[in-house]
Design a protein around this motif. Structure first.
Motif, short mmCIF file in Angstrom:
data_model
loop_
_atom_site.label_atom_id
_atom_site.label_comp_id
_atom_site.label_asym_id
_atom_site.label_seq_id
_atom_site.Cartn_x
_atom_site.Cartn_y
_atom_site.Cartn_z
N GLY A 109 16.02 2.30 -9.77
CA GLY A 109 16.69 2.15 -8.49
C GLY A 109 15.79 1.99 -7.29
O GLY A 109 16.25 2.10 -6.15
N ALA A 110 14.52 1.71 -7.51
CA ALA A 110 13.59 1.54 -6.39
C ALA A 110 13.77 0.18 -5.73
O ALA A 110 14.07 -0.81 -6.39
CB ALA A 110 12.15 1.71 -6.86
N GLN A 111 13.55 0.15 -4.41
CA GLN A 111 13.62 -1.09 -3.66
C GLN A 111 12.25 -1.73 -3.45
O GLN A 111 12.15 -2.92 -3.15
CB GLN A 111 14.27 -0.84 -2.30
CG GLN A 111 15.71 -0.39 -2.40
CD GLN A 111 16.33 -0.14 -1.04
OE1 GLN A 111 15.83 -0.56 -0.01
NE2 GLN A 111 17.45 0.56 -1.04
N PHE A 112 11.19 -0.92 -3.56
CA PHE A 112 9.83 -1.41 -3.34
C PHE A 112 8.87 -0.73 -4.31
O PHE A 112 9.15 0.35 -4.82
CB PHE A 112 9.33 -1.07 -1.92
CG PHE A 112 10.08 -1.73 -0.83
CD1 PHE A 112 9.79 -3.03 -0.45
CD2 PHE A 112 11.08 -1.05 -0.14
CE1 PHE A 112 10.49 -3.65 0.57
CE2 PHE A 112 11.78 -1.65 0.88
CZ PHE A 112 11.48 -2.95 1.24
N VAL A 113 7.73 -1.36 -4.49
CA VAL A 113 6.55 -0.72 -5.06
C VAL A 113 5.49 -0.80 -3.97
O VAL A 113 5.27 -1.86 -3.38
CB VAL A 113 6.06 -1.43 -6.34
CG1 VAL A 113 4.74 -0.83 -6.81
CG2 VAL A 113 7.11 -1.34 -7.44
N ALA A 114 4.87 0.33 -3.67
CA ALA A 114 3.86 0.39 -2.61
C ALA A 114 2.57 0.98 -3.18
O ALA A 114 2.59 1.75 -4.14
CB ALA A 114 4.37 1.26 -1.46
N LEU A 115 1.47 0.59 -2.59
CA LEU A 115 0.18 1.15 -2.96
C LEU A 115 -0.77 1.07 -1.78
O LEU A 115 -0.50 0.37 -0.81
CB LEU A 115 -0.42 0.44 -4.19
CG LEU A 115 -0.62 -1.08 -4.15
CD1 LEU A 115 -1.89 -1.47 -3.41
CD2 LEU A 115 -0.66 -1.62 -5.56
N GLU A 116 -1.85 1.82 -1.87
CA GLU A 116 -2.92 1.75 -0.88
C GLU A 116 -4.17 1.31 -1.61
O GLU A 116 -4.33 1.57 -2.80
CB GLU A 116 -3.15 3.11 -0.22
CG GLU A 116 -1.98 3.57 0.60
CD GLU A 116 -2.17 4.96 1.18
OE1 GLU A 116 -3.12 5.68 0.76
OE2 GLU A 116 -1.38 5.34 2.06
N SER A 117 -5.06 0.64 -0.89
CA SER A 117 -6.31 0.18 -1.49
C SER A 117 -7.41 0.34 -0.45
O SER A 117 -7.21 0.03 0.73
CB SER A 117 -6.16 -1.29 -1.89
OG SER A 117 -7.34 -1.77 -2.47
N GLY A 118 -8.56 0.82 -0.89
CA GLY A 118 -9.68 1.03 0.03
C GLY A 118 -10.04 -0.24 0.79
O GLY A 118 -9.97 -1.34 0.25
N ILE A 119 -10.42 -0.07 2.03
CA ILE A 119 -10.74 -1.20 2.92
C ILE A 119 -11.78 -2.13 2.29
O ILE A 119 -11.70 -3.35 2.44
CB ILE A 119 -11.22 -0.67 4.28
CG1 ILE A 119 -10.08 0.06 4.99
CG2 ILE A 119 -11.79 -1.78 5.15
CD1 ILE A 119 -10.52 0.86 6.20
N GLN A 120 -12.73 -1.57 1.58
CA GLN A 120 -13.83 -2.34 1.00
C GLN A 120 -13.44 -3.14 -0.23
O GLN A 120 -14.19 -4.00 -0.68
CB GLN A 120 -15.00 -1.40 0.67
CG GLN A 120 -14.82 -0.56 -0.57
CD GLN A 120 -13.87 0.64 -0.44
OE1 GLN A 120 -13.26 0.86 0.60
NE2 GLN A 120 -13.73 1.40 -1.53
#
Length: 145
Positions: A109-120
């Motif tokens: 039932g999720a509407q999105f998948v989100a993640l973070e990634s290091g600037i480099q």
């Protein structure tokens, strides 16, 4: 599409978690096996799930996720950890594992998948944007205490 010798599983046992550690440790290099297991126990209590892509009997890639709810994403999956073993990168394993996570998210039932990634991590950003159609839509900030 997974090759016939590949499968993706949610890891649930201590032996599976230990098997995944050398791969995850390539991303989270500050972890020891002990700190990994200690943090993992706490994270699982908050809904963290660890998935692995196996080729034959070996783990090639892992993804750590949780199902979350907030005002701006509504119900979504957050990817905390994603790593393909260094010896197997650029062969589509990360793509197949994240595609599996997409389907898992939809079925939950999720509407999105989100993640973070290091600037480099420029190559990773290009992979997320060009191969997986992720949008770069915000910056994430943190402050040490």
């Amino acid at each position: 599409m997974l090759a016939s010798t590949e499968r993706i599983l949610e890891l649930t046992t201590q032996n599976q978690f230990l098997e995944a550690f050398p791969i995850l440790n390539q991303l989270r290099t500050d972890l020891t096996e002990g700190s990994y297991l200690e943090l993992l126990t706490q994270m699982k209590q908050n809904g963290y799930k660890l998935f692995a892509l196996y080729r034959e009997q070996s783990i090639i890639a892992v993804a750590g996720i949780s199902l979350q709810v907030n005002f701006y994403n509504k119900k979504y999956v957050f990817v905390y950890d994603l790593i393909t073993d260094a010896a197997h990168r650029s062969q589509g394993y990360g793509y197949r594992l994240l595609s599996y996570i997409d389907e898992w998210a939809k079925s939950n039932g999720a509407q999105f998948v989100a993640l973070e990634s290091g600037i480099q991590r420029i190559d990773a950003h290009r992979f997320y944007e060009e191969k997986l159609n992720y949008d770069k839509w915000c910056y994430s900030f943190r402050k040490p205490l």
